[in-house]
Design a protein around this motif. Structure first.
Motif, PDB file in Angstrom:
ATOM      1  N   LEU A  85       4.078 -37.574 -16.002  1.00  0.00           N
ATOM      2  CA  LEU A  85       4.608 -36.437 -16.773  1.00  0.00           C
ATOM      3  C   LEU A  85       4.848 -35.227 -15.879  1.00  0.00           C
ATOM      4  O   LEU A  85       5.862 -34.526 -16.023  1.00  0.00           O
ATOM      5  N   ILE A  86       3.938 -34.967 -14.957  1.00  0.00           N
ATOM      6  CA  ILE A  86       4.116 -33.848 -14.019  1.00  0.00           C
ATOM      7  C   ILE A  86       5.350 -34.085 -13.154  1.00  0.00           C
ATOM      8  O   ILE A  86       6.168 -33.182 -12.959  1.00  0.00           O
ATOM      9  N   TRP A  87       5.494 -35.319 -12.630  1.00  0.00           N
ATOM     10  CA  TRP A  87       6.673 -35.625 -11.810  1.00  0.00           C
ATOM     11  C   TRP A  87       7.956 -35.493 -12.608  1.00  0.00           C
ATOM     12  O   TRP A  87       8.949 -34.969 -12.113  1.00  0.00           O
ATOM     13  N   LEU A  88       7.955 -35.974 -13.842  1.00  0.00           N
ATOM     14  CA  LEU A  88       9.147 -35.844 -14.674  1.00  0.00           C
ATOM     15  C   LEU A  88       9.495 -34.375 -14.892  1.00  0.00           C
ATOM     16  O   LEU A  88      10.660 -33.989 -14.861  1.00  0.00           O
ATOM     17  N   ARG A  89       8.484 -33.568 -15.113  1.00  0.00           N
ATOM     18  CA  ARG A  89       8.699 -32.125 -15.328  1.00  0.00           C
ATOM     19  C   ARG A  89       9.288 -31.461 -14.094  1.00  0.00           C
ATOM     20  O   ARG A  89      10.157 -30.606 -14.180  1.00  0.00           O
ATOM     21  N   ARG A  90       8.835 -31.892 -12.924  1.00  0.00           N
ATOM     22  CA  ARG A  90       9.297 -31.286 -11.672  1.00  0.00           C
ATOM     23  C   ARG A  90      10.649 -31.833 -11.211  1.00  0.00           C
ATOM     24  O   ARG A  90      11.354 -31.157 -10.464  1.00  0.00           O
ATOM     25  N   ASN A  91      10.989 -33.029 -11.623  1.00  0.00           N
ATOM     26  CA  ASN A  91      12.256 -33.643 -11.207  1.00  0.00           C
ATOM     27  C   ASN A  91      13.436 -33.000 -11.912  1.00  0.00           C
ATOM     28  O   ASN A  91      13.349 -32.655 -13.086  1.00  0.00           O
ATOM     29  N   ASP A  92      14.514 -32.906 -11.190  1.00  0.00           N
ATOM     30  CA  ASP A  92      15.775 -32.506 -11.798  1.00  0.00           C
ATOM     31  C   ASP A  92      16.292 -33.670 -12.639  1.00  0.00           C
ATOM     32  O   ASP A  92      16.067 -34.835 -12.302  1.00  0.00           O
ATOM     33  N   VAL A  93      16.984 -33.376 -13.697  1.00  0.00           N
ATOM     34  CA  VAL A  93      17.500 -34.404 -14.593  1.00  0.00           C
ATOM     35  C   VAL A  93      18.476 -35.341 -13.867  1.00  0.00           C
ATOM     36  O   VAL A  93      18.663 -36.487 -14.263  1.00  0.00           O
ATOM     37  N   SER A  94      19.081 -34.877 -12.788  1.00  0.00           N
ATOM     38  CA  SER A  94      20.075 -35.684 -12.069  1.00  0.00           C
ATOM     39  C   SER A  94      19.457 -36.860 -11.302  1.00  0.00           C
ATOM     40  O   SER A  94      20.170 -37.771 -10.920  1.00  0.00           O
ATOM     41  N   PHE A 102      10.060 -43.650 -13.947  1.00  0.00           N
ATOM     42  CA  PHE A 102       8.830 -42.997 -14.402  1.00  0.00           C
ATOM     43  C   PHE A 102       8.662 -43.131 -15.911  1.00  0.00           C
ATOM     44  O   PHE A 102       7.559 -43.364 -16.404  1.00  0.00           O
ATOM     45  N   SER A 103       9.763 -42.983 -16.651  1.00  0.00           N
ATOM     46  CA  SER A 103       9.708 -43.078 -18.115  1.00  0.00           C
ATOM     47  C   SER A 103       9.321 -44.478 -18.576  1.00  0.00           C
ATOM     48  O   SER A 103       8.565 -44.639 -19.532  1.00  0.00           O
ATOM     49  N   LEU A 104       9.853 -45.498 -17.902  1.00  0.00           N
ATOM     50  CA  LEU A 104       9.500 -46.883 -18.245  1.00  0.00           C
ATOM     51  C   LEU A 104       8.028 -47.174 -17.953  1.00  0.00           C
ATOM     52  O   LEU A 104       7.325 -47.769 -18.782  1.00  0.00           O
ATOM     53  N   ILE A 105       7.571 -46.758 -16.784  1.00  0.00           N
ATOM     54  CA  ILE A 105       6.163 -46.979 -16.429  1.00  0.00           C
ATOM     55  C   ILE A 105       5.255 -46.229 -17.397  1.00  0.00           C
ATOM     56  O   ILE A 105       4.235 -46.758 -17.845  1.00  0.00           O
ATOM     57  N   LEU A 106       5.628 -45.009 -17.734  1.00  0.00           N
ATOM     58  CA  LEU A 106       4.858 -44.214 -18.691  1.00  0.00           C
ATOM     59  C   LEU A 106       4.786 -44.904 -20.048  1.00  0.00           C
ATOM     60  O   LEU A 106       3.714 -44.991 -20.659  1.00  0.00           O
TER      61      LEU A 106
END
Length: 171
Positions: A85-94, A102-106
Motif C-alpha cells: 500500500l505504501i509503494w502504491l501510494r508513492r508510485n505514479d499512476v503511469s 502490487f495490486s494483484l499480490i495485495l
C-alpha cells in the motif's frame, strides 16, 4: 500556492478489490457446495475442483506446524500488505506494470489472510494433475500472487522509467 496532487498507484486498488471479491466468492461457493476433500472432474486427466484446507503457506509449506504458522503467515501477509500500500501510494499512476503487480499480490495476500483469520486455514480448490504428477491445490488468491510476482519480475527487466534521449548525452 497550492501543492499539486499527482495521481498515485492507489488508483489500481480497484484490481485488488475485484480479485479479492472473486477469491472470496469462489471460496464460499466451494466451501458451501463441496464436502471436504470432494473432487469434481473438470478436464479429465488434467484439472479438478477439489476442496481442501491448507494450514500452511504456498504448496502446503509448514502445514503440519501445529498452529503457530497461522499467526506467523498472518503477520507476514499484513506486513507485506502495508508495504505494498505504501509503494502504491508513492508510485505514479503511469507505472502500470508495477502498480498492477502490487495490486494483484495485495489481493492475494488479503484473500488468504482473510481465510486464516476467519478459519485458521486457507481454502484451496484448483487442482492440476497429469499422469500421476499432482500440483498442490491452490485458489484465486494464489493465482493473483503468482501473476503479480511474474509481472514484478518482468518489470525488473523492462526499464520503463528511463527515456533513451536522457541517457544519450550521459555516456
Amino acid at each position: 500556492m497550492k501543492p499539486s496532487k499527482r495521481a498515485s498507484g492507489l488508483q489500481y486498488l480497484w484490481v485488488t478489490v475485484a480479485i479479492f471479491i472473486l477469491d472470496q466468492l469462489t471460496k464460499w461457493w466451494v466451501a458451501g457446495d463441496f464436502e471436504l476433500y470432494e473432487s469434481r472432474i473438470i478436464i479429465d486427466g488434467l484439472f479438478n475442483l477439489t476442496y481442501v484446507h491448507n494450514y500452511g503457506a504456498a504448496f502446503s509449506f509448514l502445514s503440519d506446524g501445529g498452529g503457530w504458522q497461522r499467526w506467523f503467515f498472518t503477520v507476514i501477509a499484513v506486513a507485506v500488505s502495508v508495504v505494498l500500500l505504501i509503494w502504491l501510494r508513492r508510485n505514479d499512476v503511469s507505472f502500470w506494470r508495477q502498480n498492477l503487480s502490487f495490486s494483484l499480490i495485495l489481493a492475494g495476500a488479503i484473500g488468504n489472510v482473510t481465510d486464516r483469520f476467519l478459519f485458521g486455514y486457507v481454502i484451496d480448490f484448483l487442482d492440476v494433475h497429469y499422469q500421476g504428477w499432482h500440483w498442490p491445490a491452490f485458489n484465486v488468491a494464489d493465482c493473483a500472487i503468482t501473476i503479480g510476482a511474474v509481472l514484478m519480475l518482468l518489470e525488473a527487466f523492462i526499464d520503463n522509467q528511463r527515456d533513451p534521449e536522457d541517457t544519450q548525452g550521459k555516456e
